[in-house]
Design a protein around this motif. Structure first.
Motif, mmCIF file in Angstrom:
data_model
loop_
_atom_site.group_PDB
_atom_site.id
_atom_site.type_symbol
_atom_site.label_atom_id
_atom_site.label_comp_id
_atom_site.label_asym_id
_atom_site.label_seq_id
_atom_site.Cartn_x
_atom_site.Cartn_y
_atom_site.Cartn_z
ATOM 1 N N ASP A 63 0.824 -1.218 0.014
ATOM 2 C CA ASP A 63 0.077 0.028 -0.041
ATOM 3 C C ASP A 63 0.980 1.243 0.037
ATOM 4 O O ASP A 63 1.993 1.143 0.449
ATOM 5 N N ASP A 64 0.411 2.419 -0.509
ATOM 6 C CA ASP A 64 0.798 3.637 -0.363
ATOM 7 C C ASP A 64 2.345 3.784 -0.899
ATOM 8 O O ASP A 64 3.350 4.317 -0.526
ATOM 9 N N GLU A 69 -3.708 4.556 -6.899
ATOM 10 C CA GLU A 69 -4.929 5.035 -5.724
ATOM 11 C C GLU A 69 -5.096 6.626 -6.207
ATOM 12 O O GLU A 69 -4.291 7.548 -6.645
HETATM 13 CA CA CA Z 1 -3.136 3.664 0.146
#
Ligand code: CA
Ligand code: C2E
Ligand code: CA
Ligand code: CA
Length: 278
Positions: free
Chosen positions: A178-179, A235
């Motif tokens: 993630d990220d 995202e």
């Molecule tokens: Ca994220």
């Protein structure tokens, strides 16, 4: 702050700064929250960029406190992590997200479910055991389960984390980073981990058209992931221009307000039903 040590335990002290006070209130209210029906999950669609179809959804935790109102996860997740409550909260999220996804699978809607996992959960010694237990209890096909971990995890305790990720591989669940791009790990480090997806952080997508560095970073991440056989999710996609850039650069999946904000289960199901009708 020469007498800050003396004041350490005076939580009710009126001149204590607001942030500490707020955290203290949140922590106290988190204590028993799972027994009170104050938590619920929202879901945000993850779309296949080429077909424009919903192929997955991310579970996002919401806390509706009777007096404090809706508290955003960015506020209470860090408090839950520091106080240790994240372990039980994390189990609750995983279990409920799997139950909902399994119901969809039973209706023939085979989309994957992404669940955020905090570092503290991953480090907890019973983690593999309870993931396995939840998979069994809910009867979900683990191939449709994605565990989202943040990039910063990969830096600390590298051997231990590698071991945990390998055990998860054995359970046949997927791991998403993630990220991606916000942490410190090098891109090359990815090959040491069992990772099936990476999610490019919103901050890079936001600036795709404004900042040439972001443009370069995003296209490099996509190209590198392709070579490593890792799928890419963008995202925070909010504009058609961003989507076009991502498509032209071979990014497979996207998530963001352009498609849908996080919504409750009913609206998520409706979105899927509507696209089946089309
Ligand atoms: Ca994220
Ligand atoms: P995240 O995992 O990076 O989740 C994506 C966040 O971006 C979500 O915020 C989502 O609502 C928001 N978002 C999605 N699309 C867009 C967009 O197009 N534009 C903008 N501006 N924002 C967008 P949310 O739901 O407030 O969650 C914030 C963070 O809280 C999450 O970031 C995640 O780190 C954490 N979180 C949420 N639920 C859980 C959970 O169940 N467990 C854990 N450990 N963390 C969670
Ligand atoms: Ca996430
Ligand atoms: Ca995040």
């Amino acid at each position: 702050a020469k007498d800050s040590g003396k004041n350490k335990f005076k939580f009710y002290c009126p001149n204590l700064n607001d942030k500490i006070q707020e955290e203290f209130i949140l922590e106290n209210n988190l204590r028993d929250v799972l027994n009170k029906d104050e938590f619920f999950l929202n879901y945000q669609p993850i779309v296949d960029i080429n077909t424009q179809k919903i192929i997955g959804m991310e579970a996002l935790l919401r806390w509706n406190h009777p007096k404090l109102g809706l508290i955003p996860p960015d506020k209470f997740i860090p408090v839950a992590e520091n106080s240790g409550f994240i372990i039980d909260i994390g189990k609750w999220v995983l279990k409920n997200a799997c139950i909902q996804a399994k119901k969809m699978h039973d209706l023939g809607i085979n989309i994957f479910i992404s669940v955020n996992i905090s570092v503290n959960q991953l480090k907890e010694e019973n983690f593999i055991e309870y993931v396995s237990k939840i998979l069994k209890e809910t009867g979900i096909n683990p191939k449709y389960v994605d565990l989202e971990i943040t990039e910063s995890i990969s830096m600390e305790n590298i051997d231990y984390i590698t071991d945990v990720l390998n055990k998860l591989k054995y359970l046949e669940v997927n791991i998403s980073m993630d990220d991606f791009g916000t942490g410190y790990s090098s891109l090359g480090q990815l090959k040491n981990f069992y990772i099936s997806k990476l999610k490019i952080d919103r901050s890079f997508i936001k600036d795709i058209y404004i900042d040439s560095n972001s443009t370069a970073i995003v296209s490099a991440i996509i190209a590198m992931a392709k070579n490593l056989n890792i799928k890419v999710v963008a995202e925070g996609v909010e504009a058609n221009q961003q989507l076009k850039f991502l498509k032209d650069n071979g990014c497979e999946m996207a998530q963001g307000y352009l498609f849908s904000p996080p919504v409750d289960l009913q609206n998520m199901e409706n979105a899927i039903k509507n696209q089946i009708k089309k």
